[in-house]
Design a protein around this motif. Structure first.
Motif: not given
Length: 796
Positions: A470-491
């Motif tokens: 039988d064929t198994s499907y292993l799904i790794d959850p999204p890695d936070p390292q590769y899923n990042d939305t960052t918006t910064l405005n630092v003064q």
């Protein structure tokens, strides 16, 4: 008899009267020059010792001083320079060279680019040209950073890189300043970790001051070195220019008068590295290019006040064509050899630019007080777009019934903008001819804008190896390292202030005592940096020098642990520095300089050198301490038409974790022996030949070692001790031949330049993998081989 006597007295009186009428007072004429640049110094105070009788030099640096007798002792004093005393006689004509106080104290290495100088007032004619020296040193690149790489204490081990390490420090410990303004990223080709060129136009450079340690309180935000670049003034007499073409770029320079009391200087440079790489057969899918525009306008508001406007715009464009890479690798899976075939699709587009505008006002408030006010704007912008798609298929050796299939893709979009508004004011007050006080204050407003989108879905693995058939499907959850939305405005902001006293005791002893205060809002840290140095000139051309100080460097945006101002942010690392050495000159034909040093590092930020040469800050913590110690020697010699510069450095650089009792291990910059050689030969008939040689015994690195694993009954690669080995030695020789022709009564320079003339395949790093049959394999990552170049340069 009486009449004869009266006649004699009468003619004696007439003769005496005539002598008094025609007698001229005793006087001396002279010219004052900067000893480094040979440029005339106007406004220099020249007076008779122990009197108030004196004068000033004019714009051409010329003075005429009346003497009270046929012999006298005169004093020559100028703000920022070491004072000189001379014994002169009636009708003497003298040329006086004043040395900048920084050179007297620290023996800095200075490259000066000087046009021919003629002094027509008085009886002086000094003609000296150094216009071609830089091209002999830098070769085809004509890069100011290549000049520094030939100096003692500096190491690179990469012919394609402009970045450098100084005395065991990393490349991010160096400060680069243009006309008093810090340039945070002074390099082209930011995206390629192996290749870089300086953004500064060498044809516009007046001088380069390089401090390899224990520099004065005027400079902050650096633990290892300071490279201060000054652009020259444009020609005030006529419009002229220069055009240059080489294998890597095109240069155009124009200069001339700006109204009555000013000048302009403008430079343009455009690369065509893409064509060179295609010609050499390297990376046909990579398309790097850059250009820069630079200009400077200078104007005299009055004899004592002038303003200088400097502008730079540089831009990079780096494109990586959509490509598919096919790789095979060997791995272990349940004690069975797994052979993996990988299709990797990569597409990338990266742009980078930086802009600098500075306005400096230089004002002599009186003869002994100099004020400089600088307002500057600096900005960096980068835009990266990248797409990655990986498709891996695996088969099991000896088990054709098993298979694996893994897919994954990622999209990255990253925009970063950094801006700086800075105001600086500095004063130099000549309290007496032998005592000067320098002070300054600056305020810098910083902003960091980050807009990042990194998206990647789950990794999907299809396999029947777990539950055959039988064929198994292993799904790794999204890695936070590769899923990042960052918006910064630092003064944020930085404050700095310094004060320094320079004391010249007699003609032979000079001391400097100063301190610096810095505050960085991003980590809420205040820093006090005391500095001390002295110079003692012995008879027969020998000078002793020593220095001590504490040197802080505020963390860059990439090193900060938190993206907002906070006391919990990464602190500023610092170093205690000690230097001591001597310099001896054998007239003009031979000079030797020897200097020992010790740097004790505190609060170092964890830094890792990746296999591609890039620096990474993984922990962003002040968790290291270390030291660097060694000695540098520099020999400069001129014999007839042959000029030689030879440098050698011995170094030991180590660090360790602060939190435990482990032993010190080498920093990646640890290289025991570094040497360079520059030989320039004037062959006559406008022919020139130069040789550049470089040697480095090898940087430290962390190896993988083979260790027997009883689970698989094989020897496998295991990570070894940190920086426990050194790469093989780096060796390179460059050769340049040039000939100058006269075309339309103007010089046309033609050259042939060969980089790495013996084709040495120097190793940058290693990668560790396995052959398809499971045998371990250490793969060499080598640098460039022989690279020829031709070019022409025409001045008009």
């Amino acid at each position: 008899m009486s009449g004869s006597r009266n006649t004699f007295l009468f003619f004696s009186l007439i003769f005496t009267f005539c002598l008094e009428v025609n007698a001229q007072p005793a006087r001396v004429q002279g010219a004052v020059r900067d000893s480094m640049t040979l440029e005339p110094l106007g406004g220099v105070n020249v007076y008779i010792e122990n009197t108030k009788t004196g004068t000033w030099t004019n714009k051409a640096g010329v003075f005429i001083l009346e003497l009270p007798s046929s012999h006298a002792s005169i004093v020559i004093s100028y703000v920022g320079y070491a004072t000189k005393k001379l014994s002169v006689a009636e009708s003497d004509s003298v040329i006086v060279y004043l040395s900048p106080m920084a050179y007297v104290l620290q023996g800095i290495n200075v490259f000066s680019r000087v046009s021919s100088i003629a002094v027509n007032e008085g009886h002086f004619s000094l003609m000296q040209s150094r216009n071609g020296e830089v091209e002999k040193i830098t070769g085809m690149t004509k890069d100011v950073f290549r000049v520094v790489q030939t100096l003692p204490g500096v190491s690179v081990n990469n012919e394609a890189s402009a970045k450098f390490n100084v005395r065991g420090g990393t490349s991010d410990e160096n400060l680069v300043v243009l006309n008093g303004v810090q340039v945070y990223e002074p390099y082209h080709l930011q995206e390629d970790p192996l290749t870089s060129l300086g953004i500064f136009n060498i044809d516009m450079v007046q001088k380069i001051d390089f401090f390899s340690g224990a520099f004065s309180a005027e400079f902050g935000d650096a633990m290892s070195s300071v490279m201060s670049i000054d652009y020259r003034s444009g020609d005030r007499d006529r419009l002229k220019g220069k055009a240059s073409v080489s294998a890597i770029d095109f240069n155009l320079l124009a200069e001339g008068p700006f109204f009555k009391n000013g000048s302009f200087l403008f430079g343009l440079r455009k690369s065509y590295l893409e064509q060179l790489m295609r010609m050499l057969g390297n990376s046909p899918s990579v398309h790097p290019s850059f250009y820069d525009l630079q200009g400077q306008v200078e104007y005299d508001l009055s004899p004592a006040n002038k303003i200088r406007l400097t502008m730079i715009h540089s831009a990079d464009d780096y494109q990586y064509d959509p490509t598919t890479a096919f790789n095979r690798s060997w791995d272990l899976w349940n004690n069975i050899n797994l052979i993996t075939d990988e299709n990797q699709f990569v597409e990338e587009n990266f742009t980078f630019s930086n802009n600098l505008i500075s306005l400096r006002s230089i004002n002599f408030l009186d003869a002994n007080l100099l004020n400089e006010v600088t307002l500057s704007y600096y900005a960096e912008t980068s835009d990266l777009k990248e797409y990655l798609n990986i498709d891996r298929k695996g088969t099991f050796q000896g088990h054709p019934e098993y298979f694996t299939h893994q897919t994954w893709f990622a999209n990255l979009s990253e925009k970063l903008a950094t801006t700086s508004f800075k105001g600086t004011t500095a004063f130099t007050y000549q309290v007496t001819p032998f005592t000067a006080i320098k002070s300054g204050f600056s305020y810098e407003r910083l902003s960091f804008d980050v807009d990042q989108l990194f998206f990647s879905p789950s990794r999907v693995l299809q396999t029947n190896s777990i539950s055959y058939p039988d064929t198994s499907y292993l799904i790794d959850p999204p890695d936070p390292q590769y899923n990042d939305t960052t918006t910064l405005n630092v003064q944020s902001f930085k404050l700095a202030a310094y004060a320094e006293g320079n004391f010249q005791l007699f003609n032979s002893f000079v001391a400097s005592l100063g301190a610096r205060f810095d505050y960085f809002d991003m980590n809420k840290q205040s820093m006090i940096s005391p500095r001390l140095s002295f110079s003692y000139h012995l008879p027969f051309g020998t000078t002793l020098r020593a220095g001590w100080g504490i040197f802080y460097e505020s963390p860059t945006y990439k090193q900060l642990k938190i993206g907002v101002p906070s006391e919990d942010n990464t602190k500023s690392p610092y170093a205690f520095q000690y230097t001591f050495g001597f310099e001896h000159r054998f007239e003009e034909m031979l000079a030797i300089k020897l200097e020992g040093y010790l740097k004790n590092y505190k609060d170092l930020i964890s830094t890792v050198r990746l296999a591609n040469g890039r620096l990474a800050y993984l922990q962003r913590q002040n968790d290291r301490e270390g030291f660097a110690r060694g000695a540098d020697i520099f020999l400069s010699m001129k014999l007839g038409n042959v000029q030689t510069g030879l440098s050698y450095g011995y170094l030991e650089a180590k660090e360790k974790k602060i939190s435990n009792n482990e032993e010190y291990y080498p920093r990646y910059t640890d290289q025991r022996h570094t040497a360079s050689l520059v030989v320039s030969i004037d062959l006559g008939g406008d022919w020139g030949l130069s040789l550049r040689g470089f040697y480095g015994s090898g940087y430290a690195y962390t190896p993988y070692i083979l260790a027997f694993d009883p689970r698989f009954n094989k020897s496998l690669w295991k990570l070894g001790a940190v920086n426990s080995e050194h790469y093989p030695s780096y060796e390179r020789f460059d050769l340049r031949a040039s000939k100058t022709f006269q075309v339309a009564e103007r010089p046309l320079l033609c050259f042939v330049d060969i980089l790495n003339v013996f084709g040495k395949r120097n190793i940058l790093s290693y990668s560790y993998t396995y052959y398809l049959d499971g045998r371990p394999w250490r793969k060499d990552k080598v640098l460039l081989s022989l690279i020829p170049s031709i070019g022409v340069s025409y001045s008009f």
